[in-house]
Design a protein around this motif. Structure first.
Motif, short mmCIF file in Angstrom:
data_model
loop_
_atom_site.label_atom_id
_atom_site.label_comp_id
_atom_site.label_asym_id
_atom_site.label_seq_id
_atom_site.Cartn_x
_atom_site.Cartn_y
_atom_site.Cartn_z
N LYS A 172 -52.72 -31.86 31.03
CA LYS A 172 -53.17 -31.21 32.29
C LYS A 172 -52.22 -29.42 31.95
O LYS A 172 -52.55 -28.20 31.96
CB LYS A 172 -53.05 -31.03 32.91
N GLN A 173 -51.33 -29.48 31.21
CA GLN A 173 -50.10 -27.59 31.18
C GLN A 173 -50.79 -26.95 30.08
O GLN A 173 -51.10 -26.15 30.47
CB GLN A 173 -48.83 -28.27 30.72
N GLN A 227 -54.29 -25.45 31.73
CA GLN A 227 -53.70 -24.66 32.41
C GLN A 227 -52.65 -22.80 31.74
O GLN A 227 -53.57 -22.74 32.76
CB GLN A 227 -52.96 -25.26 33.76
#
Length: 322
Positions: free
Chosen positions: A188-189, A192
């Motif tokens: 996810k990081q 993003q």
């Protein structure tokens, strides 16, 4: 037509001028001075009653007469010199020969400093040049203007040798004080955050985007560069992430300002190889340099070991390259 006697150096001279397309290049390869080469070439022109070479915008080009003669010249060289071209002896302790290595930018940052250090120890008078890999690399290897090329698969035609050195994979890097990323990087990081990407079609890194696409990974690329040179300063002054070869990540992390991270998805790998032309396969100096590089870099262990808790560490020092 004159009928002076010919010797091995005459045949070698014709072959090397044709390859290097210059008298200077030929003199460097066969160990004769440029005036001596010019004198011999004049005698050969008298002997064969043919110009042998003509000057063009691309250098000295062989005449049709010499082109037809060259296969017979190669046969003569093989008969007079069974070692296939090892006519120039090489002594690492005393040689001041200048070697030219074609290197990818990653190899320049990661491998070249180690090669320089090894040469200072084992061949202190030898000189070394680093040259970028580009579409002319094959021609430079064939002409002797490059001794070796090191990197990912290089597009070379028939007549080249290659030798596997080690396998490499990829890691992610961020600045050590990144406000949102530390120790472990989640998928996810990764998705993003904004990224820096290398755009280099002639390198193995060009496969990366395709591999990411196959894994369903789409980066938010904010900055594109054509080289990893200067990468550390960009990363340490921004919040950008970048995917780089793992050994480059290790090198950049040595200063404490770059954080190396395991990619949160299966990474692709590639092989780093060294390449040389068959004309120099038996050259004593070329053979010595190939062995030095092979002994230093063959089958290197992974640049990083990844722990279950997300910590990234270096491999055991005993297994690290010297």
């Amino acid at each position: 037509m004159a009928h002076s006697k010919l010797d091995l150096y005459d045949f070698l001279l014709l072959r090397e001028i044709r390859a290097a397309r210059s008298v200077t290049g030929a003199s460097e390869q066969i160990g004769l001075s440029q005036p001596a080469v010019s004198i011999r070439l004049g005698r050969l022109r008298d002997h064969f009653d043919d110009p042998l070479f003509v000057r063009t915008s691309e250098g000295m080009m062989a005449t049709p007469f010499l082109e037809k003669l060259l296969p017979h010249i190669e046969q003569a060289i093989n008969l007079l010199n069974p070692e296939g071209g090892s006519y120039k002896p090489f002594d690492a302790d005393t040689s001041s020969r200048r070697f030219r290595l074609g290197l990818s930018h990653v190899a320049q940052l990661v491998m070249f400093p180690e090669i320089v250090a090894a040469l200072r120890r084992s061949a202190p008078l030898v000189q070394l040049d680093s040259v970028d890999l580009d579409p002319s690399t094959g021609n430079l290897l064939e002409s002797g203007k490059l001794d070796l090329a090191i990197g990912y698969t290089i597009d070379l035609h028939h007549g080249f040798y290659q030798q596997r050195l080690f396998a490499e994979n990829y890691s992610c890097i961020a600045r050590a004080d990144h406000p949102r990323v530390s120790k472990a990087l989640t998928r996810k990081q990764f998705l993003q955050e904004q990224h820096l990407a290398l755009v280099a079609p002639t390198t193995g890194h060009s496969r990366l985007d395709k591999a990411l696409e196959e894994r369903g990974v789409q980066r938010k690329v904010a900055v594109r560069v054509s080289s990893f040179l200067g990468l550390e300063r960009i990363i340490t002054s921004t919040d950008l992430l970048a995917i780089v070869p793992s050994r480059l990540a290790r090198t950049l992390a040595l200063g404490g300002r770059i954080l190396p991270l395991e990619l949160p998805f299966p990474s692709l790998s590639y092989e780093v190889r060294q390449y040389w032309h068959e004309r120099y396969h038996h050259d004593a100096g070329n053979s010595w340099m190939r062995k030095l590089i092979f002994d230093m870099f063959t089958n290197l262990p992974p640049a990083f070991t990844y722990q279950a808790d997300g910590r990234t560490g270096s491999p055991d020092p005993a297994s690290a390259p010297g």
